[in-house]
Design a protein around this motif. Structure first.
Motif, PDB file in Angstrom:
ATOM      1  N   THR A 184       0.775  29.594 -31.566  1.00  0.00           N
ATOM      2  CA  THR A 184       0.637  28.489 -32.517  1.00  0.00           C
ATOM      3  C   THR A 184      -0.744  27.831 -32.480  1.00  0.00           C
ATOM      4  O   THR A 184      -1.005  26.904 -33.242  1.00  0.00           O
ATOM      5  N   ILE A 185      -1.613  28.318 -31.617  1.00  0.00           N
ATOM      6  CA  ILE A 185      -2.964  27.763 -31.536  1.00  0.00           C
ATOM      7  C   ILE A 185      -3.657  27.910 -32.893  1.00  0.00           C
ATOM      8  O   ILE A 185      -3.709  28.993 -33.458  1.00  0.00           O
ATOM      9  N   GLY A 186      -4.172  26.821 -33.410  1.00  0.00           N
ATOM     10  CA  GLY A 186      -4.918  26.854 -34.658  1.00  0.00           C
ATOM     11  C   GLY A 186      -4.088  26.619 -35.909  1.00  0.00           C
ATOM     12  O   GLY A 186      -4.641  26.536 -37.008  1.00  0.00           O
ATOM     13  N   ALA A 187      -2.771  26.496 -35.768  1.00  0.00           N
ATOM     14  CA  ALA A 187      -1.927  26.317 -36.957  1.00  0.00           C
ATOM     15  C   ALA A 187      -2.270  25.024 -37.705  1.00  0.00           C
ATOM     16  O   ALA A 187      -2.408  25.024 -38.932  1.00  0.00           O
ATOM     17  N   GLY A 188      -2.419  23.931 -36.989  1.00  0.00           N
ATOM     18  CA  GLY A 188      -2.747  22.652 -37.633  1.00  0.00           C
ATOM     19  C   GLY A 188      -4.118  22.672 -38.276  1.00  0.00           C
ATOM     20  O   GLY A 188      -4.299  22.157 -39.392  1.00  0.00           O
ATOM     21  N   ASP A 189      -5.074  23.267 -37.596  1.00  0.00           N
ATOM     22  CA  ASP A 189      -6.412  23.397 -38.175  1.00  0.00           C
ATOM     23  C   ASP A 189      -6.374  24.251 -39.436  1.00  0.00           C
ATOM     24  O   ASP A 189      -7.076  23.978 -40.410  1.00  0.00           O
ATOM     25  N   THR A 190      -5.541  25.283 -39.413  1.00  0.00           N
ATOM     26  CA  THR A 190      -5.413  26.150 -40.586  1.00  0.00           C
ATOM     27  C   THR A 190      -4.811  25.385 -41.750  1.00  0.00           C
ATOM     28  O   THR A 190      -5.255  25.531 -42.899  1.00  0.00           O
ATOM     29  N   VAL A 191      -3.816  24.559 -41.487  1.00  0.00           N
ATOM     30  CA  VAL A 191      -3.227  23.730 -42.552  1.00  0.00           C
ATOM     31  C   VAL A 191      -4.308  22.855 -43.168  1.00  0.00           C
ATOM     32  O   VAL A 191      -4.447  22.784 -44.398  1.00  0.00           O
ATOM     33  N   ASN A 192      -5.075  22.187 -42.329  1.00  0.00           N
ATOM     34  CA  ASN A 192      -6.132  21.306 -42.823  1.00  0.00           C
ATOM     35  C   ASN A 192      -7.137  22.077 -43.683  1.00  0.00           C
ATOM     36  O   ASN A 192      -7.495  21.648 -44.784  1.00  0.00           O
ATOM     37  N   ALA A 193      -7.588  23.220 -43.188  1.00  0.00           N
ATOM     38  CA  ALA A 193      -8.556  24.029 -43.932  1.00  0.00           C
ATOM     39  C   ALA A 193      -7.967  24.522 -45.246  1.00  0.00           C
ATOM     40  O   ALA A 193      -8.633  24.509 -46.287  1.00  0.00           O
ATOM     41  N   ALA A 194      -6.704  24.954 -45.222  1.00  0.00           N
ATOM     42  CA  ALA A 194      -6.062  25.451 -46.442  1.00  0.00           C
ATOM     43  C   ALA A 194      -5.889  24.336 -47.467  1.00  0.00           C
ATOM     44  O   ALA A 194      -6.092  24.556 -48.670  1.00  0.00           O
ATOM     45  N   LEU A 195      -5.526  23.146 -46.998  1.00  0.00           N
ATOM     46  CA  LEU A 195      -5.394  22.014 -47.924  1.00  0.00           C
ATOM     47  C   LEU A 195      -6.741  21.695 -48.574  1.00  0.00           C
ATOM     48  O   LEU A 195      -6.827  21.523 -49.799  1.00  0.00           O
ATOM     49  N   LEU A 196      -7.780  21.631 -47.760  1.00  0.00           N
ATOM     50  CA  LEU A 196      -9.108  21.334 -48.314  1.00  0.00           C
ATOM     51  C   LEU A 196      -9.573  22.433 -49.262  1.00  0.00           C
ATOM     52  O   LEU A 196     -10.133  22.152 -50.327  1.00  0.00           O
ATOM     53  N   HIS A 197      -9.341  23.690 -48.912  1.00  0.00           N
ATOM     54  CA  HIS A 197      -9.714  24.797 -49.785  1.00  0.00           C
ATOM     55  C   HIS A 197      -8.956  24.704 -51.106  1.00  0.00           C
ATOM     56  O   HIS A 197      -9.550  24.841 -52.186  1.00  0.00           O
ATOM     57  N   GLY A 198      -7.656  24.464 -51.034  1.00  0.00           N
ATOM     58  CA  GLY A 198      -6.848  24.360 -52.242  1.00  0.00           C
ATOM     59  C   GLY A 198      -7.249  23.188 -53.117  1.00  0.00           C
ATOM     60  O   GLY A 198      -7.284  23.301 -54.350  1.00  0.00           O
ATOM     61  N   PHE A 245       0.741  27.090 -50.160  1.00  0.00           N
ATOM     62  CA  PHE A 245      -0.468  27.807 -49.760  1.00  0.00           C
ATOM     63  C   PHE A 245      -0.810  27.488 -48.302  1.00  0.00           C
ATOM     64  O   PHE A 245      -1.074  28.390 -47.500  1.00  0.00           O
ATOM     65  N   ALA A 246      -0.777  26.212 -47.936  1.00  0.00           N
ATOM     66  CA  ALA A 246      -1.099  25.798 -46.567  1.00  0.00           C
ATOM     67  C   ALA A 246      -0.053  26.304 -45.567  1.00  0.00           C
ATOM     68  O   ALA A 246      -0.402  26.737 -44.467  1.00  0.00           O
ATOM     69  N   ALA A 247       1.209  26.259 -45.961  1.00  0.00           N
ATOM     70  CA  ALA A 247       2.272  26.757 -45.078  1.00  0.00           C
ATOM     71  C   ALA A 247       2.113  28.251 -44.833  1.00  0.00           C
ATOM     72  O   ALA A 247       2.287  28.729 -43.704  1.00  0.00           O
ATOM     73  N   ARG A 248       1.776  28.995 -45.878  1.00  0.00           N
ATOM     74  CA  ARG A 248       1.579  30.441 -45.740  1.00  0.00           C
ATOM     75  C   ARG A 248       0.381  30.730 -44.818  1.00  0.00           C
ATOM     76  O   ARG A 248       0.444  31.601 -43.955  1.00  0.00           O
ATOM     77  N   ALA A 249      -0.693  29.999 -45.011  1.00  0.00           N
ATOM     78  CA  ALA A 249      -1.875  30.199 -44.165  1.00  0.00           C
ATOM     79  C   ALA A 249      -1.546  29.935 -42.703  1.00  0.00           C
ATOM     80  O   ALA A 249      -1.921  30.714 -41.814  1.00  0.00           O
ATOM     81  N   ALA A 250      -0.821  28.848 -42.435  1.00  0.00           N
ATOM     82  CA  ALA A 250      -0.453  28.525 -41.051  1.00  0.00           C
ATOM     83  C   ALA A 250       0.468  29.585 -40.460  1.00  0.00           C
ATOM     84  O   ALA A 250       0.347  29.948 -39.290  1.00  0.00           O
ATOM     85  N   ALA A 251       1.381  30.102 -41.279  1.00  0.00           N
ATOM     86  CA  ALA A 251       2.297  31.143 -40.797  1.00  0.00           C
ATOM     87  C   ALA A 251       1.526  32.387 -40.373  1.00  0.00           C
ATOM     88  O   ALA A 251       1.829  32.990 -39.333  1.00  0.00           O
TER      89      ALA A 251
END
Length: 109
Positions: A44-58, A84-90
């Motif tokens: 799960t390392i990086g999942a929260g950061d990925t959500v943040n990045a995906a939200l900003l990208h979207g 989109f953010a949930a998929r990226a984190a997954a």
């Protein structure tokens, strides 16, 4: 609470709930929730950061990085963005280490 944070000024607050998904609370009282994506979790390392990045990208992709533009987002817009953010984190959780996906690995936000 998200309502207290919204009262302090933000247009939206997004809460992550791990495998249970994401919820966006908006200044106009909206609550937008999507379920988490089911994957075999490796790390799960990086999942929260990925959500943040995906939200900003979207948000950048839909030119919605301003408070005004965020306020104009519809429920459907929020659903698309949060999925989109949930998929990226997954995808990140399905890999060892903090290894977020490339945009090409995701559907357009």
């Amino acid at each position: 609470t998200p309502q207290e944070w919204l009262a302090a000024g933000p247009t939206a607050v997004v809460i992550t709930q791990g495998g249970d998904g994401l919820t966006a609370f908006t200044h106009d009282g909206g609550v937008h929730t999507v379920p988490g994506e089911k994957v075999d979790v490796v790390d799960t390392i990086g999942a929260g950061d990925t959500v943040n990045a995906a939200l900003l990208h979207g948000l950048a992709a839909r030119d919605a990085l301003s408070a005004q533009a965020l306020g104009e987002m519809t429920s459907a817009d929020w659903q698309t963005l949060l999925r989109f953010a949930a998929r990226a984190a997954a995808i990140t959780c399905s890999r060892a280490g903090a290894e977020p996906p490339y945009v090409a690995e995701l559907d357009t936000p």
